[in-house]
Design a protein around this motif. Structure first.
Motif, short mmCIF file in Angstrom:
data_model
loop_
_atom_site.label_atom_id
_atom_site.label_comp_id
_atom_site.label_asym_id
_atom_site.label_seq_id
_atom_site.Cartn_x
_atom_site.Cartn_y
_atom_site.Cartn_z
N UNK A 174 0.84 -1.22 0.00
CA UNK A 174 0.00 0.00 0.00
C UNK A 174 0.87 1.26 0.00
N UNK A 175 1.93 1.23 0.81
CA UNK A 175 2.83 2.39 0.86
C UNK A 175 3.52 2.61 -0.50
N UNK A 176 3.93 1.54 -1.15
CA UNK A 176 4.58 1.65 -2.46
C UNK A 176 3.61 2.21 -3.50
N UNK A 177 2.36 1.72 -3.46
CA UNK A 177 1.37 2.22 -4.42
C UNK A 177 1.08 3.69 -4.18
N UNK A 178 0.98 4.09 -2.92
CA UNK A 178 0.74 5.50 -2.59
C UNK A 178 1.92 6.36 -3.06
N UNK A 179 3.13 5.87 -2.84
CA UNK A 179 4.31 6.62 -3.28
C UNK A 179 4.34 6.72 -4.80
N UNK B 298 1.74 6.73 -6.82
CA UNK B 298 0.70 7.69 -7.22
C UNK B 298 1.18 9.12 -6.99
N UNK B 299 1.81 9.36 -5.87
CA UNK B 299 2.31 10.72 -5.60
C UNK B 299 3.37 11.08 -6.62
N UNK B 300 4.25 10.16 -6.96
CA UNK B 300 5.29 10.44 -7.92
C UNK B 300 4.68 10.73 -9.30
N UNK B 301 3.69 9.91 -9.73
CA UNK B 301 3.05 10.15 -11.04
C UNK B 301 2.34 11.48 -11.05
N UNK B 302 1.67 11.81 -9.98
CA UNK B 302 0.96 13.10 -9.93
C UNK B 302 1.95 14.27 -9.93
N UNK B 303 3.10 14.04 -9.33
CA UNK B 303 4.12 15.11 -9.31
C UNK B 303 4.73 15.34 -10.68
N UNK B 304 4.73 14.37 -11.51
CA UNK B 304 5.29 14.49 -12.87
C UNK B 304 4.35 15.23 -13.80
N UNK B 305 3.06 15.19 -13.51
CA UNK B 305 2.11 15.78 -14.44
C UNK B 305 2.04 17.27 -14.33
#
Length: 144
Positions: free
Chosen positions: A130-135, A137-144
């Motif tokens: 869960x922590x990896x998936x959350x990280x 998602x945050x990383x993908x959102x930060x790239x956009x």
């Protein structure tokens, strides 16, 4: 295989085995106390037999009475020794039962502990995922 909690049935079985060990421990302790009483009684009977002294120095009637008393005390002591041997054999069986029960309890305890460790490992792996998936998602959102 995903589990939400360790087996309550196994925990209950471990508790029952623990109670069985406690019961057998108390039984062995009680039998040890009886054994000690037997030994004490035998020592007192031997003292009674030794305390009567030699009967040949007494008048004939007292000598016969003393000899009969000694003989009866020795018979009681012999019966007590036989009872003690039977009791010790019974104690040995109880001690073997206690050892077997303790071994069964230990094995079940180890199985329960292993299940708890596996459950914790599965929960930790799920939390890490869960922590990896959350990280991610945050990383993908930060790239956009």
């Amino acid at each position: 295989m995903s589990r939400s909690k360790p087996s309550n049935g196994l925990r209950r079985l471990v508790d029952l085995r623990e109670r069985d060990v406690d019961r057998l421990t108390a039984e062995v302790a009680a039998k040890q106390a009886v054994r000690e009483r037997y030994l004490g009684n035998l020592a007192r009977l031997e003292q009674l037999c030794d305390g009567t002294g030699a009967s040949g120095a007494l008048p004939p009637v007292l000598s016969l009475n003393c000899a009969a008393y000694k003989q009866n005390v020795m018979l009681v002591a012999e019966a007590h020794r036989a009872d003690l041997k039977l009791h010790e054999a019974d104690m040995a069986l109880s001690q073997q039962a206690l050892q077997a029960a303790a071994l069964r309890r230990e094995v079940l305890g180890q199985v329960h502990e292993r299940q708890c460790r596996e459950l914790r490992r599965e929960q930790d792996a799920g939390e890490q995922k869960r922590q990896d998936e959350l990280a991610s998602q945050v990383w993908w959102r930060g790239r956009s």
